[in-house]
Design a protein around this motif. Structure first.
Motif, PDB file in Angstrom:
ATOM      1  N   THR A 139       0.855  -1.198   0.000  1.00  0.00           N
ATOM      2  CA  THR A 139       0.000   0.000   0.000  1.00  0.00           C
ATOM      3  C   THR A 139       0.879   1.231   0.000  1.00  0.00           C
ATOM      4  OG1 THR A 139      -0.181  -0.116   2.390  1.00  0.00           O
ATOM      5  CG2 THR A 139      -1.972  -1.066   1.133  1.00  0.00           C
ATOM      6  N   ASN A 140       0.910   1.883  -1.129  1.00  0.00           N
ATOM      7  CA  ASN A 140       1.574   3.175  -1.250  1.00  0.00           C
ATOM      8  C   ASN A 140       0.810   3.983  -2.285  1.00  0.00           C
ATOM      9  OD1 ASN A 140       2.434   2.271  -3.787  1.00  0.00           O
ATOM     10  ND2 ASN A 140       4.456   1.698  -3.050  1.00  0.00           N
ATOM     11  N   ASN A 141       1.253   5.214  -2.512  1.00  0.00           N
ATOM     12  CA  ASN A 141       0.504   6.090  -3.404  1.00  0.00           C
ATOM     13  C   ASN A 141       0.476   5.569  -4.839  1.00  0.00           C
ATOM     14  OD1 ASN A 141       3.347   6.785  -3.407  1.00  0.00           O
ATOM     15  ND2 ASN A 141       2.795   8.486  -4.718  1.00  0.00           N
TER      16      ASN A 141
ATOM     17  N   TYR B 139      -0.398   8.108   2.197  1.00  0.00           N
ATOM     18  CA  TYR B 139      -0.291   7.585   0.828  1.00  0.00           C
ATOM     19  C   TYR B 139      -1.557   7.863   0.021  1.00  0.00           C
ATOM     20  CZ  TYR B 139      -2.790   3.522   2.687  1.00  0.00           C
ATOM     21  OH  TYR B 139      -3.708   2.702   3.291  1.00  0.00           O
TER      22      TYR B 139
ATOM     23  N   LYS C 269      -1.266  11.518  -1.063  1.00  0.00           N
ATOM     24  CA  LYS C 269      -0.284  11.631  -2.154  1.00  0.00           C
ATOM     25  C   LYS C 269      -0.849  11.084  -3.461  1.00  0.00           C
ATOM     26  CE  LYS C 269       4.645  11.150  -2.889  1.00  0.00           C
ATOM     27  NZ  LYS C 269       5.896  10.573  -2.387  1.00  0.00           N
ATOM     28  N   SER C 270      -1.580   9.984  -3.399  1.00  0.00           N
ATOM     29  CA  SER C 270      -2.189   9.444  -4.631  1.00  0.00           C
ATOM     30  C   SER C 270      -3.263  10.394  -5.153  1.00  0.00           C
ATOM     31  CB  SER C 270      -2.767   8.046  -4.400  1.00  0.00           C
ATOM     32  OG  SER C 270      -3.888   8.092  -3.557  1.00  0.00           O
TER      33      SER C 270
END
Length: 194
Positions: free
Chosen positions: A68-70, A104, A107-108
């Motif tokens: 799980t990140n942007n 995140y 950021k996304s």
């Protein structure tokens, strides 16, 4: 049944969603959670932006994410919109994206705002309020210990609950569930009142 019927039902439901939202302005909501085995599960909800009538919500896509990140969230959003508009993504038709306030996700949202010219990214107010209540809980460790201790005293102890109910005017102490928003605050206020 799983090999034939489920895939036909899935195609029919996706086709219905595509036809319903074909030329509509839409809003989207993206959320991520973990399942019981620790997998990251992303959910994509979409609805038509219509100020006259309440919109129907569609759970369009659910996916297991490696991380799980942007970047993963942005790819998930694009993949979900490709499912909605398989011929060509209608970049101008996405007006609103709602997420939680995880870094995140923010950021996304910033990244996707560069792709979708008319999109506004909002973080869910309820998530923000829940974070405030969690901060309050950590600021009062003695109250937290009291709340959890009383919960342990009554949990799985019907004889104690029965004895407590002898006093008809006094209600049983609330048993907060930390994943349910605001229940700890309600319990702390109840202890303050009684």
């Amino acid at each position: 049944m799983r090999k034939t019927c489920v895939s036909q039902c899935y195609k029919r439901v996706i086709s219905n969603i595509q036809n319903t939202l074909r030329n509509q302005f839409v809003w989207i909501s993206v959320d991520e959670t973990t399942d019981c085995e620790g997998h990251y599960i992303a959910n994509f909800i979409v609805g038509a932006h219509c100020k006259e009538n309440p919109t129907t919500l569609y759970l369009l896509n659910v996916a297991v994410l490696e991380i799980t990140n942007n970047t993963a969230i942005a790819h998930f959003v694009i993949d979900s919109l490709k499912l909605l508009w398989p011929d060509v993504i209608k970049y101008d038709n996405v007006l609103l994206m709602i997420t939680d306030s995880a870094s995140y996700m923010i950021k996304s949202g910033t990244t996707l705002k560069g792709i979708f010219a008319h999109m506004i990214h909002l973080t869910c107010l309820a998530h923000g309020l829940h974070r405030i209540s969690e901060t309050i809980r950590t600021c009062y460790p003695l109250v937290d210990k009291l709340v959890s201790s009383v919960k342990k005293v009554f949990k799985k102890a019907p004889s104690r609950v029965q004895k407590f109910r002898i006093a008809p005017d006094v209600t049983l102490p609330p048993q907060p569930i930390l994943t349910r928003w605001g229940t700890w605050l309600e319990a702390a206020l109840s202890y303050s009142d009684h």
